[in-house]
Design an enzyme around this catalytic site. Structure first.
Site, PDB file in Angstrom:
ATOM      1  CD  GLU A 111      -2.495   0.905   2.918  1.00  0.00           C
ATOM      2  OE1 GLU A 111      -2.024   0.100   3.763  1.00  0.00           O
ATOM      3  OE2 GLU A 111      -3.525   1.566   3.117  1.00  0.00           O
ATOM      4  CE  LYS A 166      -7.323   0.549   3.783  1.00  0.00           C
ATOM      5  NZ  LYS A 166      -6.103   1.008   4.496  1.00  0.00           N
ATOM      6  CB  CYS A 172      -3.974  -2.242   4.465  1.00  0.00           C
ATOM      7  SG  CYS A 172      -2.992  -2.483   5.965  1.00  0.00           S
ATOM      8  CB  VAL A 216       0.340  -0.650  12.406  1.00  0.00           C
ATOM      9  CG1 VAL A 216       1.165   0.258  11.516  1.00  0.00           C
ATOM     10  CG2 VAL A 216      -1.141  -0.320  12.310  1.00  0.00           C
TER      11      VAL A 216
HETATM   12  C1  ACM Z   1      -3.997  -0.041   7.158  1.00  0.00           C
HETATM   13  O1  ACM Z   1      -5.112  -0.228   6.686  1.00  0.00           O
HETATM   14  N1  ACM Z   1      -3.047   0.581   6.500  1.00  0.00           N
HETATM   15  C2  ACM Z   1      -3.678  -0.538   8.502  1.00  0.00           C
END
Ligand code: ACM
Length: 265
Positions: A38, A109, A142, A169
C-alpha cells in the site's frame, strides 16, 4: 503460474527513490504477477490532506503508473501496487492493476483505517475481479482484510488470488489470512511494508512478514519482519476453483443465503 510480492520500507515523500527501489526489487522477481505494498511510492503517515494531495497522482497518467506500466511491458508481467490517487479533486487510497499492455483497473480502498478517514474518500466502486489469463484476481487494501465480506465477495465473484497491498501495524492479519483463504478456498498475496515512520508526534512501526497463503491454509511464503524481500510461490488456480470439501460439502453451494439476510441490514 508464479506470483509473489515485494517487501521494503518506503521513505516518506521520496517518490522517485521509492519507485526506483520497487523497480529494482521487481527486476529480481521470477513471477508472472507481483504485488507491491500500500502507498509503496509515497509512504503512509500523511499529516494533512494538503500533504496527501501534493503526493497523490492521477491514474494512469501519473509518473508512478507510467513507471509500473513500462516495467510490466518490459518483463511481460502483471503488477498490483498501492498508490495515493487524485481524481476529480478527490483523494483515494488506491491499488492499480497493470498488465504488459497497460493499466487495467483501479481499486479504491473501501474500509479506511484510522486517520486515512481524514485525508481520503472511501472507495466508491465496490470489489471486482479481473481475468488476467493465467488467473482471476481481485484486489483489497490492508484494513479491508478485517471485514470478511471483502474476501468473500471477491471469492464469490470468482477470484483465484486476492492481491493485498498493505501497511500493517496490528499483529493479526498474517494469521487471519489463513482462515480467509480456507473459508474461501483462494490464494491471498499480502504485500506488506517494513520500517518505522515518525511524523508530527506519531510513530508507526510496520510489521513486514508479507505472506502468500494458499486455499488449503498453508503459508507458502512468509517474509521476515524487517528486511527487503521478494517472495514468490507457485499458484495452482485449479485448487482455488474447487470449492468442494468432500462428496457432500461444497463451500459455496452449501451457503444458506436465505438465512443470512441479517448480514445486509
Ligand atoms: C492499514 O489499513 N493501512 C492498517
Amino acid at each position: 503460474m508464479k506470483a509473489g510480492f515485494v517487501q521494503f520500507a518506503p521513505e516518506f515523500g521520496k517518490v522517485d527513490v521509492n519507485i526506483e527501489k520497487a523497480l529494482s526489487l521487481m527486476e529480481k522477481a521470477d513471477a508472472d504477477l507481483i504485488v507491491l505494498p500500500e502507498f509503496f511510492n509515497t509512504g503512509y503517515l500523511f499529516i494533512s490532506a494538503q500533504e496527501a494531495s501534493s503526493l497523490a497522482e492521477e491514474i494512469p497518467s501519473g509518473k508512478t503508473s507510467l513507471a509500473l506500466i513500462s516495467l510490466a511491458r518490459k518483463k511481460k508481467i502483471h503488477i498490483v501496487a498501492g498508490i495515493a490517487e487524485v481524481s476529480a479533486g478527490k483523494l483515494y487510497n488506491s491499488a492499480v492493476l497493470i498488465s504488459p499492455s497497460g493499466h487495467i483497473a483501479t481499486y479504491r480502498k473501501i474500509h479506511l483505517f484510522n486517520e486515512e478517514k481524514l485525508w481520503f474518500q472511501p472507495g466508491d466502486q465496490g470489489f471486482a475481479v479481473y481475468d488476467i489469463g493465467s488467473s482471476k484476481i481481485g484486489m483489497m487494501i490492508c484494513f479491508d482484510w478485517y471485514f470478511p465480506e471483502s474476501a468473500r465477495i471477491l471469492a464469490l465473484k470468482g477470484a483465484d488470488i486476492i492481491c493485498h497491498p498493505a501497511n500493517l501495524v496490528l499483529p493479526y492479519c498474517q494469521d487471519a489470512m489463513i482462515t480467509r483463504c480456507l473459508e474461501n478456498r483462494i490464494y491471498v498475496i499480502t504485500a506488506n511494508r517494513t520500517g518505522v515512520e515518525q511524523r508530527d508526534g506519531r510513530k508507526w512501526r510496520y510489521t513486514g512478514k508479507s505472506q502468500i497463503t494458499s486455499p488449503d491454509a498453508r503459508i507458502l511464503y512468509r517474509a521476515d519482519e524487517e528486511n527487503d524481500e521478494v517472495g514468490v510461490a507457485e499458484i495452482n488456480v485449479q485448487l482455488a476453483r474447487n470449492k468442494r470439501l468432500n462428496k457432500y460439502n461444497d463451500l459455496f453451494d452449501d451457503r444458506r443465503v436465505e438465512l443470512y439476510q441479517d448480514l445486509v441490514q
